[in-house]
Design a protein around this motif. Sequence first.
Motif, mmCIF file in Angstrom:
data_model
loop_
_atom_site.group_PDB
_atom_site.id
_atom_site.type_symbol
_atom_site.label_atom_id
_atom_site.label_comp_id
_atom_site.label_asym_id
_atom_site.label_seq_id
_atom_site.Cartn_x
_atom_site.Cartn_y
_atom_site.Cartn_z
ATOM 1 N N ILE A 76 10.924 0.448 -1.820
ATOM 2 C CA ILE A 76 10.429 -0.926 -1.736
ATOM 3 C C ILE A 76 10.658 -1.659 -3.048
ATOM 4 C CG2 ILE A 76 8.341 -2.340 -1.494
ATOM 5 C CD1 ILE A 76 7.496 -0.404 0.759
ATOM 6 N N ARG A 77 10.478 -0.996 -4.170
ATOM 7 C CA ARG A 77 10.772 -1.644 -5.460
ATOM 8 C C ARG A 77 12.249 -2.026 -5.553
ATOM 9 N NH1 ARG A 77 6.815 1.923 -6.995
ATOM 10 N NH2 ARG A 77 8.269 3.554 -7.593
ATOM 11 N N ALA A 78 13.135 -1.164 -5.064
ATOM 12 C CA ALA A 78 14.572 -1.485 -5.062
ATOM 13 C C ALA A 78 14.843 -2.690 -4.158
ATOM 14 C CB ALA A 78 15.386 -0.274 -4.619
ATOM 15 N N TRP A 79 14.202 -2.731 -2.991
ATOM 16 C CA TRP A 79 14.356 -3.869 -2.078
ATOM 17 C C TRP A 79 13.834 -5.148 -2.746
ATOM 18 C CZ3 TRP A 79 10.190 -6.652 -0.003
ATOM 19 C CH2 TRP A 79 10.554 -7.658 0.910
ATOM 20 N N ILE A 80 12.670 -5.077 -3.359
ATOM 21 C CA ILE A 80 12.099 -6.242 -4.043
ATOM 22 C C ILE A 80 13.099 -6.797 -5.058
ATOM 23 C CG2 ILE A 80 10.365 -6.914 -5.779
ATOM 24 C CD1 ILE A 80 8.389 -5.033 -4.238
ATOM 25 N N GLN A 81 13.654 -5.920 -5.860
ATOM 26 C CA GLN A 81 14.576 -6.367 -6.908
ATOM 27 C C GLN A 81 15.828 -7.005 -6.316
ATOM 28 O OE1 GLN A 81 13.651 -6.140 -10.277
ATOM 29 N NE2 GLN A 81 15.336 -7.594 -10.463
ATOM 30 N N SER A 82 16.441 -6.340 -5.332
ATOM 31 C CA SER A 82 17.729 -6.818 -4.810
ATOM 32 C C SER A 82 17.611 -7.980 -3.833
ATOM 33 C CB SER A 82 18.499 -5.672 -4.155
ATOM 34 O OG SER A 82 17.832 -5.209 -3.001
ATOM 35 N N ASP A 98 -6.383 -5.224 2.168
ATOM 36 C CA ASP A 98 -5.738 -6.238 1.323
ATOM 37 C C ASP A 98 -4.399 -5.806 0.742
ATOM 38 O OD1 ASP A 98 -7.623 -8.230 1.763
ATOM 39 O OD2 ASP A 98 -8.861 -7.614 0.063
ATOM 40 N N HIS A 99 -3.745 -4.817 1.375
ATOM 41 C CA HIS A 99 -2.398 -4.398 0.983
ATOM 42 C C HIS A 99 -1.473 -4.481 2.195
ATOM 43 C CE1 HIS A 99 -4.541 -2.554 -2.426
ATOM 44 N NE2 HIS A 99 -3.415 -2.837 -3.063
ATOM 45 N N VAL A 100 -0.233 -4.793 1.925
ATOM 46 C CA VAL A 100 0.774 -4.816 2.985
ATOM 47 C C VAL A 100 1.181 -3.374 3.275
ATOM 48 C CG1 VAL A 100 3.107 -5.565 3.612
ATOM 49 C CG2 VAL A 100 1.602 -7.099 2.294
ATOM 50 N N THR A 101 1.061 -2.971 4.533
ATOM 51 C CA THR A 101 1.452 -1.625 4.938
ATOM 52 C C THR A 101 2.780 -1.630 5.689
ATOM 53 O OG1 THR A 101 0.126 -1.827 6.950
ATOM 54 C CG2 THR A 101 -0.911 -0.761 5.033
ATOM 55 N N GLU A 102 3.068 -2.761 6.332
ATOM 56 C CA GLU A 102 4.339 -2.940 7.037
ATOM 57 C C GLU A 102 4.753 -4.391 6.875
ATOM 58 O OE1 GLU A 102 4.647 -1.106 11.111
ATOM 59 O OE2 GLU A 102 2.473 -1.061 10.820
ATOM 60 N N LEU A 103 6.050 -4.586 6.723
ATOM 61 C CA LEU A 103 6.603 -5.937 6.661
ATOM 62 C C LEU A 103 7.941 -5.929 7.374
ATOM 63 C CD1 LEU A 103 6.689 -8.868 5.680
ATOM 64 C CD2 LEU A 103 7.618 -8.027 3.506
ATOM 65 N N ALA A 104 8.089 -6.841 8.347
ATOM 66 C CA ALA A 104 9.365 -7.017 9.041
ATOM 67 C C ALA A 104 9.789 -8.466 8.835
ATOM 68 C CB ALA A 104 9.223 -6.714 10.525
ATOM 69 N N ILE A 105 11.046 -8.659 8.443
ATOM 70 C CA ILE A 105 11.550 -9.992 8.142
ATOM 71 C C ILE A 105 12.774 -10.258 9.016
ATOM 72 C CG2 ILE A 105 12.462 -11.530 6.366
ATOM 73 C CD1 ILE A 105 11.104 -9.657 4.305
ATOM 74 N N ASP A 106 12.750 -11.416 9.683
ATOM 75 C CA ASP A 106 13.865 -11.823 10.525
ATOM 76 C C ASP A 106 14.128 -13.310 10.323
ATOM 77 O OD1 ASP A 106 14.509 -9.428 12.172
ATOM 78 O OD2 ASP A 106 12.406 -9.643 12.778
ATOM 79 N N LEU A 107 15.371 -13.711 10.526
ATOM 80 C CA LEU A 107 15.698 -15.135 10.527
ATOM 81 C C LEU A 107 15.063 -15.774 11.761
ATOM 82 C CD1 LEU A 107 19.451 -15.100 9.516
ATOM 83 C CD2 LEU A 107 17.574 -16.153 8.239
ATOM 84 N N GLY A 147 0.818 -1.199 0.000
ATOM 85 C CA GLY A 147 0.000 0.000 0.000
ATOM 86 C C GLY A 147 0.859 1.259 0.000
ATOM 87 N N ALA A 148 0.205 2.372 -0.232
ATOM 88 C CA ALA A 148 0.891 3.674 -0.203
ATOM 89 C C ALA A 148 1.488 3.890 1.186
ATOM 90 C CB ALA A 148 -0.100 4.782 -0.536
ATOM 91 N N GLY A 149 2.708 4.355 1.221
ATOM 92 C CA GLY A 149 3.368 4.638 2.489
ATOM 93 C C GLY A 149 3.872 3.416 3.232
ATOM 94 N N ALA A 150 3.911 2.269 2.579
ATOM 95 C CA ALA A 150 4.354 1.032 3.224
ATOM 96 C C ALA A 150 5.829 1.107 3.607
ATOM 97 C CB ALA A 150 4.123 -0.153 2.288
ATOM 98 N N THR A 151 6.200 0.258 4.571
ATOM 99 C CA THR A 151 7.601 0.130 4.979
ATOM 100 C C THR A 151 7.972 -1.345 5.043
ATOM 101 O OG1 THR A 151 7.061 0.118 7.348
ATOM 102 C CG2 THR A 151 7.609 2.257 6.354
ATOM 103 N N VAL A 152 9.253 -1.608 4.797
ATOM 104 C CA VAL A 152 9.814 -2.956 4.915
ATOM 105 C C VAL A 152 11.064 -2.853 5.773
ATOM 106 C CG1 VAL A 152 10.919 -4.870 3.693
ATOM 107 C CG2 VAL A 152 8.952 -3.706 2.657
ATOM 108 N N ARG A 153 11.144 -3.742 6.786
ATOM 109 C CA ARG A 153 12.354 -3.833 7.601
ATOM 110 C C ARG A 153 12.959 -5.204 7.353
ATOM 111 N NH1 ARG A 153 13.726 -6.276 11.809
ATOM 112 N NH2 ARG A 153 11.666 -6.693 12.645
ATOM 113 N N ASP A 154 14.204 -5.197 6.859
ATOM 114 C CA ASP A 154 14.890 -6.443 6.506
ATOM 115 C C ASP A 154 16.386 -6.173 6.542
ATOM 116 O OD1 ASP A 154 15.343 -9.049 5.551
ATOM 117 O OD2 ASP A 154 15.057 -8.473 3.460
ATOM 118 N N ASP A 155 17.154 -7.145 6.973
ATOM 119 C CA ASP A 155 18.620 -7.028 7.007
ATOM 120 C C ASP A 155 19.098 -5.798 7.778
ATOM 121 O OD1 ASP A 155 19.137 -9.375 5.675
ATOM 122 O OD2 ASP A 155 19.372 -8.433 3.714
ATOM 123 N N GLY A 156 18.385 -5.426 8.843
ATOM 124 C CA GLY A 156 18.807 -4.313 9.677
ATOM 125 C C GLY A 156 18.576 -2.945 9.068
#
Length: 107
Positions: free
Chosen positions: A48-54, A97-106, A30-39
């Motif tokens: 987010i598009r750059a994160w998706i690609q890499s 039905d949109h992701v507004t926040e995503l945090a990823i951890d091992l 969604g608009a204004g979404a955030t992703v936390r991954d790899d610190g």
Amino acid sequence: MNDITLPKAVENFIAANNAHDATALAAVFGAGATVRDDGRTWAGGAEIRAWIQSHLIDPKVVITPTSFAGDRLVASGDGDFPGGPLSFAFVFGIEDDHVTELAIDLV
């Protein structure tokens, strides 16, 4: 998906990711979404598009869910990266039905 009931946004995230479809994956957020991954935190469409690609498309990550409870998906992730497959916890914030926040951890 292994008889695990998932919210539509999470189903869409996994399907687009596993199809390696960057456009469809970006549309899950969604608009204004955030992703936390790899610190690090990525915010907004361009980051987010750059994160998706890499982090997902280039290494051809495939996500296989193992459990889902509350807002937390535990899944195996495999692809072109060292040490895989690895277990990850994906914690989703979802709205309309949109992701507004995503945090990823091992795990």
